[in-house]
Design an enzyme around this catalytic site. Structure first.
Site, PDB file in Angstrom:
ATOM      1  N   GLN A  93       0.804  -1.225   0.000  1.00  0.00           N
ATOM      2  CA  GLN A  93       0.000   0.000   0.000  1.00  0.00           C
ATOM      3  C   GLN A  93       0.841   1.281   0.000  1.00  0.00           C
ATOM      4  O   GLN A  93       0.326   2.349  -0.328  1.00  0.00           O
ATOM      5  CB  GLN A  93      -0.944   0.004   1.212  1.00  0.00           C
ATOM      6  CG  GLN A  93      -1.973  -1.126   1.140  1.00  0.00           C
ATOM      7  CD  GLN A  93      -2.881  -1.150   2.350  1.00  0.00           C
ATOM      8  OE1 GLN A  93      -2.569  -1.783   3.343  1.00  0.00           O
ATOM      9  NE2 GLN A  93      -4.002  -0.457   2.281  1.00  0.00           N
ATOM     10  N   GLU A 124      -5.103  -9.950   8.909  1.00  0.00           N
ATOM     11  CA  GLU A 124      -6.501 -10.087   8.474  1.00  0.00           C
ATOM     12  C   GLU A 124      -6.736 -11.225   7.485  1.00  0.00           C
ATOM     13  O   GLU A 124      -7.192 -10.991   6.351  1.00  0.00           O
ATOM     14  CB  GLU A 124      -7.004  -8.763   7.881  1.00  0.00           C
ATOM     15  CG  GLU A 124      -7.187  -7.688   8.923  1.00  0.00           C
ATOM     16  CD  GLU A 124      -8.040  -6.510   8.438  1.00  0.00           C
ATOM     17  OE1 GLU A 124      -8.564  -6.561   7.316  1.00  0.00           O
ATOM     18  OE2 GLU A 124      -8.178  -5.554   9.219  1.00  0.00           O
ATOM     19  N   ASN A 127      -7.531  -5.409  14.665  1.00  0.00           N
ATOM     20  CA  ASN A 127      -7.780  -4.263  13.781  1.00  0.00           C
ATOM     21  C   ASN A 127      -9.258  -3.936  13.949  1.00  0.00           C
ATOM     22  O   ASN A 127     -10.110  -4.795  13.728  1.00  0.00           O
ATOM     23  CB  ASN A 127      -7.524  -4.613  12.310  1.00  0.00           C
ATOM     24  CG  ASN A 127      -6.047  -4.923  12.040  1.00  0.00           C
ATOM     25  OD1 ASN A 127      -5.204  -4.748  12.903  1.00  0.00           O
ATOM     26  ND2 ASN A 127      -5.759  -5.377  10.841  1.00  0.00           N
ATOM     27  N   TYR A 160     -12.445  -1.050  13.195  1.00  0.00           N
ATOM     28  CA  TYR A 160     -12.894   0.166  12.507  1.00  0.00           C
ATOM     29  C   TYR A 160     -14.347   0.513  12.794  1.00  0.00           C
ATOM     30  O   TYR A 160     -14.690   1.658  12.968  1.00  0.00           O
ATOM     31  CB  TYR A 160     -12.745   0.003  10.985  1.00  0.00           C
ATOM     32  CG  TYR A 160     -11.310  -0.002  10.515  1.00  0.00           C
ATOM     33  CD1 TYR A 160     -10.700   1.162  10.092  1.00  0.00           C
ATOM     34  CD2 TYR A 160     -10.562  -1.179  10.512  1.00  0.00           C
ATOM     35  CE1 TYR A 160      -9.377   1.179   9.672  1.00  0.00           C
ATOM     36  CE2 TYR A 160      -9.235  -1.179  10.095  1.00  0.00           C
ATOM     37  CZ  TYR A 160      -8.644  -0.004   9.676  1.00  0.00           C
ATOM     38  OH  TYR A 160      -7.339   0.012   9.276  1.00  0.00           O
ATOM     39  N   GLU A 216      -4.594  -1.624  14.163  1.00  0.00           N
ATOM     40  CA  GLU A 216      -5.154  -0.686  13.182  1.00  0.00           C
ATOM     41  C   GLU A 216      -6.450  -0.106  13.727  1.00  0.00           C
ATOM     42  O   GLU A 216      -7.273  -0.830  14.290  1.00  0.00           O
ATOM     43  CB  GLU A 216      -5.517  -1.374  11.862  1.00  0.00           C
ATOM     44  CG  GLU A 216      -4.359  -1.755  10.995  1.00  0.00           C
ATOM     45  CD  GLU A 216      -4.805  -2.375   9.670  1.00  0.00           C
ATOM     46  OE1 GLU A 216      -5.900  -2.033   9.165  1.00  0.00           O
ATOM     47  OE2 GLU A 216      -4.054  -3.211   9.156  1.00  0.00           O
TER      48      GLU A 216
HETATM   49  C1  NOJ Z   1      -7.381  -3.344   7.115  1.00  0.00           C
HETATM   50  C2  NOJ Z   1      -6.213  -3.712   6.246  1.00  0.00           C
HETATM   51  O1  NOJ Z   1      -5.286  -4.431   7.008  1.00  0.00           O
HETATM   52  C3  NOJ Z   1      -5.567  -2.506   5.589  1.00  0.00           C
HETATM   53  O2  NOJ Z   1      -4.667  -2.973   4.648  1.00  0.00           O
HETATM   54  C4  NOJ Z   1      -6.628  -1.607   4.998  1.00  0.00           C
HETATM   55  O3  NOJ Z   1      -6.079  -0.548   4.271  1.00  0.00           O
HETATM   56  C5  NOJ Z   1      -7.496  -1.099   6.121  1.00  0.00           C
HETATM   57  N1  NOJ Z   1      -8.164  -2.224   6.725  1.00  0.00           N
HETATM   58  C6  NOJ Z   1      -8.577  -0.103   5.678  1.00  0.00           C
HETATM   59  O4  NOJ Z   1      -9.456  -0.726   4.825  1.00  0.00           O
END
Ligand code: NOJ
Length: 516
Positions: free
Chosen positions: A39, A187, A325, A327, A392
């Site tokens: 990325q 993930e 992670n 969100y 994350e």
């Molecule tokens: C989790 C992923 O590990 C990461 O690569 C991604 O950019 C983010 N989520 C946001 O979608």
């Protein structure tokens, strides 16, 4: 105004603002930033680097990426890492999570040929971090395995367990002396489901509903093998910690009486990998449902492969921390078609959102701060109170530099984190912002931005610009205290609820003539 009136009014305000939360980050909770190789790095064909699945996929099928872009140059971190390290240092973050590109280390995918340039690049990067007092946190795999490995079946070929372990041994040998925290795999539920069951993610293979579980099975074996190898060959000298990173949401039932769907959804998302590691074997609900649906579909065996008792024992206990992670959250309800024996998905759950939740620029990312605290408490309760590394957490927009909504997101999520840590005793020791830089967001290309630092992707020099959120983070890091969202921002939910509560109390007082 009489003294007692002043006292009543100031009490209301003080009570409103003192929300009984200790907003200080405890000493043991380190704050950092995260990225991933494909990325951000670019330099897709520098020196002897091999082609990985994302190079191959984006070059061959550009139309599957929202803006037809790729990670060929991305943020050009390969050439600009020193500048990025200075930014991170100036902001005051404690650690940096990066991932290693397997094909930069092993151009042929296998351990017969090791790239000196690849090793040197990561050594330079990591020693630069350490020299600037920033701890490196290293993922071995963040979705970009060598294309040649994919041509031999990738994560659906069990031989990848050995290939991944060979690659990991090289990383531990070369970089392990400098790195104290490793993550094996990032993930897996996403790349297994989307990469081997859809065309959303490389390698984009439609392998019925068998591929994702085969992938997951090999991921767990590979993870465990690498964990044991670290124990046997490296732990005594390197003394690091190793684990896996999983994304986990909070799930809320649509119908308050439904006490099944939230946990079922959680097990299919997170338990799939974390149960074998922390508890032993796949979650019962996964085994029962997938066995039953496979039989109805006419398969001779369950699509969910089974571990032998030896493998169950070998995988169990292979994590020094729970890598999370997080969100967003979801509203869940049972799929009504199942009443008519129609099984649309293995989990049998419909996912929606609450209409009051605000959205980010990304379709699945709704802002639900309390879900963060809930998932931390669920992990504490269900997995034996492990050490948790939040690897994350972040918010996407379209690239605004005055990114108030991102600051509001971080403020409200961090508050929940501090409640979970300071009040409820969740053992969170790391928290990473996703991400330090805007970067290549997989199938969304560069259309969605997660960075607290903007990157000019139209300019070959990929200039970095501080967003307002970076400046806010800088203050938080220097005070180690959660600071309010800057004034000019729209009032956040907490401010609104405080103002409404204060108005209600004042009206009640007024009604009973208390101020007369
Ligand atoms: C989790 C992923 O590990 C990461 O690569 C991604 O950019 C983010 N989520 C946001 O979608």
């Amino acid at each position: 105004m009489k003294t007692w009136r002043i006292f009543v009014i100031s009490s209301i305000f003080i009570t409103g603002y003192c929300q009984d939360v200790n907003l200080t980050f405890p000493e043991h909770l380190k704050l950092g930033v995260a990225t991933a190789s494909y990325q951000t790095e670019g330099a897709w064909n520098a020196n002897d680097k091999g082609v990985n699945v994302w190079d191959f996929w984006t070059h061959k099928y550009p139309s599957l990426i929202a803006d037809e872009s790729n990670g060929d140059v991305a943020c050009d971190t390969y050439n600009k890492y020193k500048e990025d390290v200075q930014i991170i240092k100036n902001l005051g973050f404690n650690f940096f999570r990066l991932s290693i590109s397997w094909s930069r280390i092993l151009p042929s995918g296998l351990a017969n040929e090791i790239s000196k340039d690849g090793i040197q690049y990561y050594k330079n990067f990591i020693t630069e971090l350490i020299a600037n007092d920033i701890e490196p946190v290293v993922s071995l795999y963040h979705w970009d395995h060598p294309q040649v490995i994919e041509e031999m079946g990738g994560w659906t070929n069990e031989l990848i367990v050995d290939w991944f372990a060979d690659y990991a041994r090289i990383i531990f040998t070369e970089l392990g002396p400098y790195v104290k925290i490793f993550t094996t795999i990032n993930e897996p539920q996403i790349f297994c489901s989307q990469g081997y069951g859809s065309v959303k993610t490389a390698p984009g293979k439609l392998l019925q509903d068998v591929g994702p579980y085969l992938c997951g099975h090999n991921v767990l074996k590979a993870h465990a093998k690498v964990y044991h190898m670290y124990d046997d060959e490296f732990r005594a000298t390197q003394r690091g910690q190793i684990g896996m990173a999983l994304s986990a949401s909070s799930h809320y039932p649509l119908d308050a009486d439904d006490n099944v769907s939230p946990d079922t959804a959680f097990q299919f998302e997170c338990g799939w990998f974390m149960n074998p590691i922390f508890i032993g074997d796949y979650p019962e609900i996964m085994k029962t449902r997938i066995d039953m649906i496979s039989e109805r579909q006419g398969y001779s065996e369950s699509r969910l492969p089974r571990f032998t008792p030896e493998w169950i024992a070998y995988i169990k206990g292979t994590a020094d921390y729970f890598g999370l992670n997080h969100y967003s959250s979801k509203i869940v309800e049972p799929d009504p078609e199942e009443e008519f024996n129609v099984y649309n998905t293995d989990e049998g759950i419909i996912h929606t959102r609450n209409s009051t939740w605000s959205m980010s620029a990304t379709s699945w990312l709704w802002v639900v701060p309390e879900g963060f605290g809930n998932v931390l408490r669920k992990i504490k309760n269900d997995y034996g109170d492990p050490t948790i590394f939040v690897l994350e957490n972040g918010y996407s927009d379209e690239g605004e530099l005055d990114d108030y909504h991102r600051i509001e997101y971080y403020y409200s999520y961090l508050k929940e984190l501090l409640i979970a840590v300071n009040r409820d005793g969740c053992k969170v020791e790391r928290y990473a912002v996703w991400s330090i830089l805007d970067n290549f967001e997989w199938s969304e290309g560069y259309t969605k931005k997660f960075g607290i630092i903007g990157v000019d992707f139209d300019n070959p020099s990929r200039n970095r610009t501080y967003k307002l959120s970076a400046k806010w983070w800088e203050k938080v890091l220097h005070t180690r205290t959660l600071l309010e969202v800057p004034r000019s921002s729209a009032p956040n939910n907490y401010t609104w609820s405080f103002m409404i509560t204060a108005c209600c109390i004042m009206s009640v007082f007024n009604y009973f003539h208390i101020f007369r």
